[in-house]
Motif scaffolding. Structure first.
Motif, short mmCIF file in Angstrom:
data_model
loop_
_atom_site.label_atom_id
_atom_site.label_comp_id
_atom_site.label_asym_id
_atom_site.label_seq_id
_atom_site.Cartn_x
_atom_site.Cartn_y
_atom_site.Cartn_z
N PHE A 109 0.83 -1.20 0.00
CA PHE A 109 0.00 0.00 0.00
C PHE A 109 0.87 1.26 0.00
N GLN A 110 1.92 1.23 0.83
CA GLN A 110 2.80 2.39 0.87
C GLN A 110 3.53 2.58 -0.45
N LYS A 111 3.89 1.46 -1.08
CA LYS A 111 4.54 1.56 -2.38
C LYS A 111 3.58 2.15 -3.41
N LYS A 112 2.35 1.65 -3.37
CA LYS A 112 1.34 2.17 -4.29
C LYS A 112 1.07 3.65 -4.01
N LEU A 113 0.97 4.00 -2.74
CA LEU A 113 0.73 5.39 -2.36
C LEU A 113 1.89 6.29 -2.79
N SER A 114 3.10 5.76 -2.63
CA SER A 114 4.27 6.53 -3.04
C SER A 114 4.26 6.78 -4.54
N GLU A 115 3.87 5.74 -5.29
CA GLU A 115 3.81 5.91 -6.75
C GLU A 115 2.73 6.92 -7.13
N MET A 116 1.56 6.84 -6.44
CA MET A 116 0.49 7.79 -6.75
C MET A 116 0.88 9.21 -6.38
N LYS A 117 1.60 9.38 -5.27
CA LYS A 117 2.03 10.73 -4.89
C LYS A 117 3.06 11.26 -5.87
N THR A 118 3.92 10.34 -6.35
CA THR A 118 4.89 10.78 -7.36
C THR A 118 4.17 11.23 -8.62
N ASP A 119 3.16 10.46 -9.02
CA ASP A 119 2.36 10.87 -10.19
C ASP A 119 1.66 12.19 -9.94
N PHE A 120 1.17 12.35 -8.70
CA PHE A 120 0.48 13.60 -8.34
C PHE A 120 1.42 14.80 -8.46
N ILE A 121 2.63 14.63 -7.96
CA ILE A 121 3.60 15.73 -8.03
C ILE A 121 3.93 16.04 -9.49
N ASN A 122 4.12 14.96 -10.28
CA ASN A 122 4.42 15.17 -11.70
C ASN A 122 3.27 15.87 -12.41
N ASN A 123 2.03 15.43 -12.11
CA ASN A 123 0.86 16.05 -12.74
C ASN A 123 0.70 17.50 -12.30
N MET A 124 0.91 17.72 -10.99
CA MET A 124 0.78 19.08 -10.47
C MET A 124 1.83 19.99 -11.09
N THR A 125 3.04 19.47 -11.23
CA THR A 125 4.10 20.26 -11.85
C THR A 125 3.72 20.63 -13.28
N HIS A 126 3.18 19.63 -14.00
CA HIS A 126 2.78 19.88 -15.38
C HIS A 126 1.61 20.86 -15.45
N GLU A 127 0.64 20.68 -14.53
CA GLU A 127 -0.52 21.56 -14.54
C GLU A 127 -0.12 23.01 -14.23
N PHE A 128 0.85 23.21 -13.36
CA PHE A 128 1.28 24.56 -13.01
C PHE A 128 2.29 25.12 -14.01
N LYS A 129 3.03 24.23 -14.62
CA LYS A 129 4.07 24.69 -15.54
C LYS A 129 3.47 25.40 -16.75
N THR A 130 2.38 24.82 -17.28
CA THR A 130 1.76 25.40 -18.48
C THR A 130 1.21 26.81 -18.22
N PRO A 131 0.37 27.02 -17.18
CA PRO A 131 -0.11 28.40 -16.96
C PRO A 131 1.00 29.36 -16.55
N ILE A 132 1.99 28.88 -15.83
CA ILE A 132 3.10 29.77 -15.45
C ILE A 132 3.84 30.23 -16.71
N ALA A 133 4.05 29.27 -17.63
CA ALA A 133 4.74 29.64 -18.88
C ALA A 133 3.89 30.62 -19.68
N THR A 134 2.58 30.39 -19.70
CA THR A 134 1.69 31.29 -20.44
C THR A 134 1.69 32.68 -19.82
N ILE A 135 1.62 32.74 -18.50
CA ILE A 135 1.65 34.03 -17.80
C ILE A 135 2.97 34.74 -18.06
N SER A 136 4.05 33.97 -18.04
CA SER A 136 5.36 34.58 -18.29
C SER A 136 5.44 35.19 -19.68
#
Length: 474
Positions: A240-267
């Motif tokens: 479960f912890q391994k699965k949770l760790s993988e999901m959190k890693t995906d979450f961070i990657n997704n969040m980074t991607h989701e924020f990267k696009t609008p930040i680049a657009t704003i810039s």
């Protein structure tokens, strides 16, 4: 922790547990063998003591009769005729013709008389029964013990459990349990031909032996069960912890991607505004300012989702209960999602059959819930989404169903879709964005309103989410 390490740990623990189980089973088997041997020895000793008691009882009778005969007949003149008949068992003590019977001669005659008797007459059934009972009690032998006396000359049983057997009852076919038993001792074994055997059979032997070690067995099973339970729980936590760790890693990657696009657009928009060619044109400045505002709102919405889940984690959710018309909520949400669906050639259809459709709930959260379901249906649909939203009355509440004809889900995916950070695998499609928080939020809000949520889905044919809300909250 790598997959290989996890498998290695699992293998080592499984080996250790199996080793403990095998050792415990071997110890239990050894204990049963030792107890069985002790039980057999105790039964055999009981039979030997009972047989010896019968022999001693008969010897006492012979001694008593021999001593009585010596005291009454030692001075009698038996005469010549008597001498002739008893010459083989007498001794001449003088020249006057007087014979004195030898004590051993008389004893031999008595012994011969006893030896020639039927075995059933030589065995005192009451004494045998009493002696066996005493031996069984002294040896702490639990369970019933069947016993019988076998006449070796007649080849039949003559006594069973203290009862003399009839001619029909003596048939050996009726006493095969005794006949095939290993518990037996010879009766009056000092004679040339053994007249019979004392046999016994324990129908409850296995039960008695098992009862002697059952507490060890139960304790072993209990401790092994505890070890297995801890092992299974440990493996579950690791996975479960391994699965949770993988999901959190995906979450961070997704969040980074989701924020990267609008930040680049704003810039880019900011750089354009400060450019001399744009700063002097109010229309262009306004256009780029609107872009900055939209992208900022997009980031704010994403942050708000994360904050909402954080509040739910800390049990800080406070519902502002009011009368909510679910038909209105569905209509507004359908209008909003249509702005995203129609440019893709899709459609959103509403079927508002609930009447009344008013439930007691939090307007903000219920609207977010329906919007999340529609957004999920849109994201996991092909290029031309076809979404149907319906309401209907059910027992004690209103049911809202969101159906799409999109990618669908496997059975494994249906088990995990409400887990936080979990996202359904979309194969070669990489255009599905999100944090994996939407459906977890939907389930949390549904349960907070004492409602239920179910999902029906088939891979490649779409999904249906059915949410039911009660009319009133407790």
């Amino acid at each position: 922790m790598s997959q290989k390490t996890i498998y290695l740990i699992i293998g080592l623990i499984v080996t250790a547990v199996l080793g403990v189980i095998l050792l415990q089973l071997d110890m239990i088997r050894t204990g049963m063998e030792v107890n069985e041997q002790r039980y057999d020895e105790a039964v055999q000793d009981a039979l030997k003591n009972a047989a010896r008691e019968l022999e001693q009882q008969e010897a006492s009778e012979i001694n008593l009769q021999t001593n009585g005969f010596n005291s009454s007949e030692s001075n009698i003149n038996l005469g010549p005729g008597k001498f002739t008949r008893d010459i083989q068992r007498s001794k001449l003590l003088g020249n006057n013709g007087i014979l004195i019977p030898e004590p051993y001669s008389y004893r031999l005659r008595l012994e011969n008389q006893y030896n020639n008797k039927d075995l059933v007459e030589r065995v005192d059934r009451s004494s045998l029964e009493k002696k066996l009972q005493n031996e069984i009690e002294n040896a702490n032998l639990e369970g019933a013990l069947e016993y019988g006396v076998y006449d070796n000359r007649k080849k039949e049983f003559i006594i069973r459990n203290g009862r003399r057997l009839s001619e029909i009852g003596a048939d050996t076919s009726r006493h095969l349990d005794l006949l095939h038993s290993n518990f037996r001792v010879s009766l009056f074994a000092g004679e040339v031909d053994t007249p019979g055997y004392l046999m016994a059979y324990s129908p409850q032997k296995k039960t008695v032996i098992f009862n002697s070690i059952w507490y060890n067995l139960v304790a072993s099973l209990l401790f092994v069960g505890i070890i297995l339970g801890c092992f299974i729980y440990t493996i579950y936590v690791i996975l479960f912890q391994k699965k949770l760790s993988e999901m959190k890693t995906d979450f961070i990657n997704n969040m980074t991607h989701e924020f990267k696009t609008p930040i680049a657009t704003i810039s880019l928009a900011t750089d354009s505004i400060v450019s001399p060619r744009v700063s002097g044109d109010p229309e262009k400045v306004k256009r780029f300012a609107n872009i900055i505002k939209q992208e900022n709102k997009r980031m704010n919405d994403q942050v708000e989702k994360v904050l909402q889940m954080a509040k739910l984690d800390k049990s800080k959710l406070n519902l502002n209960l009011t009368a909510v018309d679910l038909n209105d909520v569905v209509t507004d949400a359908a209008v909003y999602i249509s702005l995203q669906v129609e440019p893709r050639g899709g459609s959103v259809e509403t079927k508002l059959q609930a009447e009344p459709a008013i439930v007691e709930g939090d307007m903000t959260h219920l609207s977010s819930l329906v919007n999340n379901l529609l957004d999920n249906a849109n994201k996991y649909s092909p290029d031309a989404p076809k979404i149907i939203v319906s309401t209907r009355n059910v027992s004690k509440g209103v049911e809202v169903t969101v159906t799409d004809h999109g990618l669908g889900m496997t059975r494994e995916a249906r088990k995990n879709i409400f887990d936080r950070f979990y996202r359904v695998h979309t194969g070669d499609r990489h255009d599905v964005k999100g944090f994996g928080l939407g459906l977890s939020y939907v389930k949390t809000i549904t349960e907070a309103h004492n409602g239920t949520i179910n999902v029906k889905s088939e891979l490649g044919k779409g999904s249906s989410f059915i949410v039911t809300f009660p009319y009133r909250q407790d």
